[in-house]
Design an enzyme around this catalytic site. Structure first.
Site, PDB file in Angstrom:
ATOM      1  N   GLY A  33      92.359 -85.420 -55.539  1.00 51.48           N
ATOM      2  CA  GLY A  33      92.133 -85.826 -56.927  1.00 51.48           C
ATOM      3  C   GLY A  33      90.797 -86.505 -57.088  1.00 51.48           C
ATOM      4  O   GLY A  33      89.927 -86.410 -56.223  1.00 51.48           O
ATOM      5  N   ASN A  34      90.619 -87.149 -58.214  1.00 55.14           N
ATOM      6  CA  ASN A  34      89.378 -87.883 -58.451  1.00 55.14           C
ATOM      7  C   ASN A  34      89.695 -89.116 -59.302  1.00 55.14           C
ATOM      8  O   ASN A  34      90.833 -89.318 -59.706  1.00 55.14           O
ATOM      9  CB  ASN A  34      88.335 -86.984 -59.126  1.00 55.14           C
ATOM     10  CG  ASN A  34      88.809 -86.486 -60.467  1.00 55.14           C
ATOM     11  OD1 ASN A  34      88.933 -87.250 -61.418  1.00 55.14           O
ATOM     12  ND2 ASN A  34      89.113 -85.194 -60.554  1.00 55.14           N
ATOM     13  N   ARG A  35      88.683 -89.912 -59.569  1.00 53.00           N
ATOM     14  CA  ARG A  35      88.925 -91.228 -60.160  1.00 53.00           C
ATOM     15  C   ARG A  35      88.912 -91.239 -61.688  1.00 53.00           C
ATOM     16  O   ARG A  35      88.950 -92.319 -62.281  1.00 53.00           O
ATOM     17  CB  ARG A  35      87.900 -92.219 -59.615  1.00 53.00           C
ATOM     18  CG  ARG A  35      88.148 -92.541 -58.150  1.00 53.00           C
ATOM     19  CD  ARG A  35      87.069 -93.447 -57.584  1.00 53.00           C
ATOM     20  NE  ARG A  35      86.857 -94.627 -58.412  1.00 53.00           N
ATOM     21  CZ  ARG A  35      85.769 -95.378 -58.393  1.00 53.00           C
ATOM     22  NH1 ARG A  35      84.775 -95.052 -57.589  1.00 53.00           N
ATOM     23  NH2 ARG A  35      85.652 -96.427 -59.163  1.00 53.00           N
TER      24      ARG A  35
END
Ligand code: CTP
Ligand code: CA
Length: 229
Positions: A33-35
């Protein structure tokens, strides 16, 4: 008396916004995922609704409060986001692509939960490229559609990278933010951006994501009115 102002500058305009960050499954319980929190995209959507637009949000893994009257379509992966945006693209007048879309996904997700006694001391994941949703939609745009991309860049050269994306992806505007700054960008309440168009760039100094959203929509309106002339 309370003075209320009503800005109807986007009345009847169909606005499609993507927000959040995609998740690419590794196995049944893990993902890459990412932030991205979805705050910037949701702020743009709410601001557009306030100006009278009909708003649809394709939301990738966003756990934020939702506004009445906005249509939300929940997705998880980049492929799902691509399908959801493609299905709604022809009906929109303005596309604002604020989602952080994975550039790579595991080639194959393991069906169950990976166990260390199966994988051993090293686990190699083979990643393959996802499709660039924004580029593929921009390539099939009809006249009159306005397309805005985002570029989350890190450190030196942020603006130049943003300008490159404007040209390479055939966009009307790119919202560049330098996510290396403190207290801005990912998961923060504030943001500081440059809105880059063919005419030049407009700096929006650090302010709330609501104010940044307003500046983005102002830029979109300027662009469509300059198209008319
Ligand atoms: N984007 C997209 N589909 C992808 C990757 C990105 O639609 N598979 C969109 C993002 O939503 C954003 C814009 O493209 O509006 C730019 O994303 P960004 O990650 O900054 O640029 P990339 O083209 O992916 O290049 P890189 O990550 O290498 O800087
Ligand atoms: Ca990317």
């Amino acid at each position: 008396a309370v003075e209320t102002t009503f800005d109807a500058s986007l009345r009847g305009v169909n606005v499609l916004v993507s927000a959040g960050g995609t998740r690419e499954p590794i196995d049944a319980v893990r993902f890459i995922g990412n932030r991205s929190s979805g705050r910037m995209g949701f702020a743009v959507a709410e601001q557009a609704q306030r100006r009278g637009a009909n708003v649809t949000v394709v939301a990738a893994n966003v756990s934020l409060p939702r506004a009445t009257g906005i249509e939300y379509v929940d997705v998880v992966t980049a492929a799902e986001l691509a399908d959801a945006c493609a299905a709604r693209f022809d009906a929109c007048d303005v596309l604002i692509m604020a989602a952080a879309v994975a550039d790579y996904r595991p080639e194959a997700a393991h069906g169950g939960k990976l166990k260390k006694d199966q994988t051993g001391e090293e686990l190699n994941l083979r990643l393959v490229r996802t499709t660039d949703v924004l580029s593929s939609l921009a390539d099939r745009r009809r006249p009159g559609q306005t397309i805005v991309g985002f570029a989350a860049e890190h450190g030196d050269g942020a603006l130049a990278y943003g300008r490159g994306k404007l040209e390479r992806k055939h966009l009307d505007a790119v919202v560049v933010n330098d996510v290396s700054g403190a207290g801005i960008g990912f998961d923060a309440a504030d943001n500081e951006v440059w809105i880059v168009t063919a005419e030049g760039e407009h700096h929006v100094p650090k302010t709330s994501k609501d104010a940044v959203a307003a500046a983005i929509l102002d830029a979109v309106l300027n662009h469509s009115s300059s198209n008319d002339t």
